[in-house]
Design an enzyme around this catalytic site. Structure first.
Site, PDB file in Angstrom:
ATOM      1  N   PRO A 151       0.877  -1.448   0.007  1.00  0.00           N
ATOM      2  CA  PRO A 151       0.036   0.040  -0.213  1.00  0.00           C
ATOM      3  C   PRO A 151       0.851   1.406   0.026  1.00  0.00           C
ATOM      4  O   PRO A 151       2.013   1.187   0.190  1.00  0.00           O
ATOM      5  CB  PRO A 151      -0.941  -0.135   1.323  1.00  0.00           C
ATOM      6  CG  PRO A 151      -0.627  -1.527   1.825  1.00  0.00           C
ATOM      7  CD  PRO A 151       0.718  -2.098   1.239  1.00  0.00           C
ATOM      8  N   PRO A 152       0.323   2.450  -0.274  1.00  0.00           N
ATOM      9  CA  PRO A 152       0.975   3.651  -0.253  1.00  0.00           C
ATOM     10  C   PRO A 152       1.724   3.918   0.991  1.00  0.00           C
ATOM     11  O   PRO A 152       0.921   3.660   1.995  1.00  0.00           O
ATOM     12  CB  PRO A 152       0.014   4.825  -0.804  1.00  0.00           C
ATOM     13  CG  PRO A 152      -1.038   4.108  -1.522  1.00  0.00           C
ATOM     14  CD  PRO A 152      -1.045   2.568  -0.756  1.00  0.00           C
TER      15      PRO A 152
ATOM     16  N   LYS B 288       8.401   1.660   0.614  1.00  0.00           N
ATOM     17  CA  LYS B 288       8.912   0.978  -0.517  1.00  0.00           C
ATOM     18  C   LYS B 288      10.041   1.939  -1.074  1.00  0.00           C
ATOM     19  O   LYS B 288      11.197   1.254  -1.405  1.00  0.00           O
ATOM     20  CB  LYS B 288       8.001   0.558  -1.853  1.00  0.00           C
ATOM     21  CG  LYS B 288       6.947  -0.030  -1.338  1.00  0.00           C
ATOM     22  CD  LYS B 288       6.017  -0.541  -2.363  1.00  0.00           C
ATOM     23  CE  LYS B 288       4.968   0.585  -2.683  1.00  0.00           C
ATOM     24  NZ  LYS B 288       4.174   1.084  -1.798  1.00  0.00           N
ATOM     25  N   THR B 289       9.965   2.985  -1.475  1.00  0.00           N
ATOM     26  CA  THR B 289      10.949   3.938  -1.758  1.00  0.00           C
ATOM     27  C   THR B 289      12.020   3.921  -0.739  1.00  0.00           C
ATOM     28  O   THR B 289      13.277   4.207  -1.078  1.00  0.00           O
ATOM     29  CB  THR B 289      10.294   5.410  -2.284  1.00  0.00           C
ATOM     30  OG1 THR B 289       9.320   5.165  -3.152  1.00  0.00           O
ATOM     31  CG2 THR B 289      11.471   6.026  -2.745  1.00  0.00           C
TER      32      THR B 289
ATOM     33  N   HIS C  65     -27.294  11.599  19.306  1.00  0.00           N
ATOM     34  CA  HIS C  65     -26.727  10.756  18.377  1.00  0.00           C
ATOM     35  C   HIS C  65     -25.473  10.096  18.673  1.00  0.00           C
ATOM     36  O   HIS C  65     -25.498   8.865  18.594  1.00  0.00           O
ATOM     37  CB  HIS C  65     -26.346  11.715  16.835  1.00  0.00           C
ATOM     38  CG  HIS C  65     -26.127  11.044  16.149  1.00  0.00           C
ATOM     39  ND1 HIS C  65     -26.868  10.849  14.621  1.00  0.00           N
ATOM     40  CD2 HIS C  65     -25.065  10.315  15.446  1.00  0.00           C
ATOM     41  CE1 HIS C  65     -26.310  10.118  13.867  1.00  0.00           C
ATOM     42  NE2 HIS C  65     -25.131   9.800  14.301  1.00  0.00           N
ATOM     43  N   GLU C  66     -24.508  10.780  19.212  1.00  0.00           N
ATOM     44  CA  GLU C  66     -23.271  10.136  19.518  1.00  0.00           C
ATOM     45  C   GLU C  66     -23.476   9.303  20.696  1.00  0.00           C
ATOM     46  O   GLU C  66     -22.841   8.351  20.999  1.00  0.00           O
ATOM     47  CB  GLU C  66     -22.073  11.297  19.740  1.00  0.00           C
ATOM     48  CG  GLU C  66     -21.872  12.071  18.784  1.00  0.00           C
ATOM     49  CD  GLU C  66     -21.481  11.408  17.376  1.00  0.00           C
ATOM     50  OE1 GLU C  66     -21.011  10.411  17.405  1.00  0.00           O
ATOM     51  OE2 GLU C  66     -21.822  11.766  16.502  1.00  0.00           O
TER      52      GLU C  66
ATOM     53  N   ASP D 233     -23.364   7.320   8.334  1.00  0.00           N
ATOM     54  CA  ASP D 233     -23.764   6.197   9.002  1.00  0.00           C
ATOM     55  C   ASP D 233     -24.520   5.344   8.058  1.00  0.00           C
ATOM     56  O   ASP D 233     -24.407   4.051   7.867  1.00  0.00           O
ATOM     57  CB  ASP D 233     -24.558   6.231  10.168  1.00  0.00           C
ATOM     58  CG  ASP D 233     -23.996   7.039  11.204  1.00  0.00           C
ATOM     59  OD1 ASP D 233     -22.729   6.996  11.399  1.00  0.00           O
ATOM     60  OD2 ASP D 233     -24.811   7.787  12.142  1.00  0.00           O
TER      61      ASP D 233
END
Length: 652
Positions: free
Chosen positions: A203-204, A208-209, A424-425, A500
């Site tokens: 993945p990015p 790797k570099t 809501h939370e 949601d």
């Protein structure tokens, strides 16, 4: 410059010179204001014209010239056809022939130069510009097909394997190549040969570099670095020429390493474009395939390539003999994250009380680049409060900022919006604690963060590589908790649950279509794979299943979501008193940790309540003038034409 010299020769005067008319010259002559005189006859132009130059007397009153400066010299032209007694007038004024200096001006050469010089200068200018362009074009034409690979000098590249953490298996794979280059007899005595190519996939942001730079720092051989996009140009044949030139340079320096970053820019599968099979990209790929393993292939040039899109690479590029080894650079585990944090912490000032293991356990799924960004954000937060070093709260806040966005405390919310967000939370938080197969609750807040009006954050206790059915069912239930809480306690609901709903739909479709978690549809892959599309291959690709199957998929997705909704409604309805406590605490303190919510659910009170937050900004008064209301309006309140950005999602 030539013109200045020309006029200087013509005038032969020093000081400030005034050009006067013939009548004015006669006034100065009769007024005895002229000190000396020189007459120049220019027969080449007009035999009747004479040019008179000389000096004024120092005491004579002379008409000032430009800038109110008194001229010291004069010059004039006299036509002898109109002033036939010119020389008699001079003698009458005291300028006899012995007092007048006569000279003949031969302007033939200056006339010729005056006519030729402009054209000569224009020719020289055009010649200079064209010759320069031709030289540059020739130089560009000679170097256009040359490789853009740059050799990395060891004195400039300071990265070694000590600077790479969290990818131990990948380090061992590439370290073996470095050891082979340093001591090939160690491997050749058993008949082993050096790999021709190593493909690093991951993945990015996984390093790797950075791993390639570490190889360059460790290997005592020439190392060339190039990007896959450097091969592709608008001119046909340039990419293939650069590939051949790159391998030619490598053979001259063999053994050597060549690193191609983002090889998917040049190594995409052939035959999937709309422009036929003879485009520039495919010709470049063909040249790369031949150079890596073709008729005239030589040993000693090792290719190391990096990509996060292995699925688009051509199969001929991936076979053994070209890329003999594939190194997977995955996201780091908890131990790898702690090592990465330790490496990056060496560049900043960190307090001795910082617990890197706690930060590593709280950042599952973070890549190395995200962890480096976390350290940088924590340093900025510490510098903003004028601290001497980074402390644990700075790292915690930086983690929340990187994952969920920055708090927007300047955003003014009405009491109705705050109350709706609190319930809501609270619904998300209650279900996260009450259900069995959920991740531990980390924090719940009604302070706007990122695009959301409130967030409920949960962090897994350990790295999760698979998703079980029971965990997914409980996650769907938690996602529905916000909408259910608004309906039960407010008697109404808004568009705050849009995030949601989108999240629940995505999970339900994955469960039914790809993960085989539907009894009615069974373990069959109905995925549409909409992530990336090749035009030539996927443009006209059908859905792969019938309309009846599509209807069953829709029914199963709807059933999963409605079942989770009904379950969330039952759990919240059975714990209304706990919901009221959590919502009231959120309205009072705005942010609660997981321990605070656990205390409210278990004992009805918080043993160690958090500090109260400062008063939020007030909403603008509609009765005030427009300019004052505009001055108090919140900046970046997340509204705008995109309603799906105004949700209060359960978490990232």
């Amino acid at each position: 410059m030539v013109c200045v010299l020309f006029w200087g020769y013509r005038l032969k005067t020093n000081g400030t010179t005034a050009t006067i008319g013939t009548d004015e010259f006669y006034q100065y002559l009769t007024g005895q204001k002229l000190e000396n005189m020189e007459i120049v006859s220019d027969s080449s132009l007009n035999s009747n014209m004479v040019y008179v130059t000389g000096k004024f007397k120092p005491e004579a009153e002379v008409k000032p010239g430009p800038g109110n400066i008194r001229p010291t010299n004069y010059k004039t032209e006299v036509n002898l056809l109109f002033y036939r007694n010119f020389y008699d007038d001079l003698a009458a004024a005291g300028f006899t022939k012995d007092k007048i200096k006569n000279s003949n001006a031969d302007n033939t050469i200056w006339q010729i130069l005056g006519g030729i010089l402009p054209f000569l200068l224009l020719f020289l200018l055009v010649y200079f510009l064209f010759s320069r362009q031709m030289k540059m074009a020739g130089r560009s034409a000679m170097s256009f097909g040359r490789s853009k690979a740059r050799m990395l000098a060891k004195d400039k590249n300071k990265v070694t394997f000590k600077d790479v953490a969290g990818v131990e298996e990948a380090k061992e794979e590439v370290r073996e190549i470095v050891e082979f280059l340093k001591d090939p007899k160690k491997f050749q005595r058993l008949g082993g040969r050096i790999p021709k190519g190593v493909l690093m996939v991951g993945p990015p942001g996984t390093g790797k570099t950075l791993l390639a730079k570490a190889i360059a720092g460790e290997a005592d051989v020439p190392f060339y670095g190039i990007s896959g996009s450097d091969f592709v140009e608008m001119f046909v044949g340039v990419g293939a020429s650069r590939v051949r030139d790159m391998f030619e340079q490598g053979r001259k320096s063999a053994p050597c390493l060549i690193f191609i970053d983002e090889i998917d820019a040049v190594g995409r599968s052939r035959g999937h474009g709309l422009g036929g099979g003879h485009d520039e990209r495919e010709q470049t790929l063909n040249a790369l395939l031949v150079e890596m393993d073709g008729i005239d292939t030589q040993e000693g040039v090792i290719i190391i390539a990096a990509t996060n899109r292995k699925d688009v690479l051509d199969p001929a590029l991936l076979r053994p003999g070209r890329f003999d080894r594939e190194v997977t650079v995955n996201l780091p585990d908890v131990k790898g994250r702690e090592e990465i944090l330790t490496v990056h912490s060496k560049k900043v000032k960190v307090a001795a009380t910082v617990n890197w293991n706690k930060i590593a356990r709280g950042t599952p799924g973070f890549s190395g680049a995200e962890l480096a960004n976390l350290i940088n954000e924590a340093a900025l937060l510490a510098a903003r409060r004028n601290a001497e070093a980074i402390e644990q709260p700075d790292l915690e806040e930086a983690r929340d900022k990187v994952r969920w966005g920055r708090e927007r405390r300047s955003m003014a919310m009405s009491e109705e919006e705050k109350k709706a967000t609190a319930y809501h939370e609270a619904g998300h938080a209650l279900l996260t604690v009450m259900l069995e197969h959920t991740d531990p609750l980390h924090k719940v807040s009604i302070i706007p963060r990122g695009p959301a009006l409130g967030v409920t954050m949960y962090l897994p206790e350990k790295d999760q590589h698979t998703q079980e059915y029971k965990r997914l069912i409980d996650r769907l239930c938690v996602t529905m908790g916000g909408r259910v809480a608004e309906e039960l306690f407010l008697g109404d609901f808004g568009n705050g649950a849009s995030g949601d709903i989108r999240q629940a739909t995505w999970f339900a479709k994955k469960m039914v279509c790809e993960w085989g978690m539907s009894e009615q549809l069974g373990m069959v892959d109905y995925g549409e794979h909409e992530d990336y599309v090749f035009l030539g291959r996927d443009l006209n690709r059908g859905r792969g299943y019938s309309e009846e199957t599509a209807r069953l998929i829709d029914q199963e997705v709807h059933r999963l979501i409605q079942t989770a909704y009904a379950r969330a409604k039952q759990v919240i309805g059975d714990n209304r008193d706990k919901m009221e406590l959590i919502a009231s605490a959120l309205l009072e303190y705005e942010t609660l940790d997981g321990e605070h919510v656990m205390d409210l659910i278990n004992s009805g009170k918080m043993n160690n309540p958090p500090p109260r937050q400062s008063a939020p900004p007030a909403l603008p008064n509609p009765q005030e003038p427009l300019d004052q209301a505009k001055a108090k309006a919140p900046q970046g309140n997340g509204g705008g034409p995109l309603p799906d950005l105004e949700g209060a999602p359960a978490g990232a």
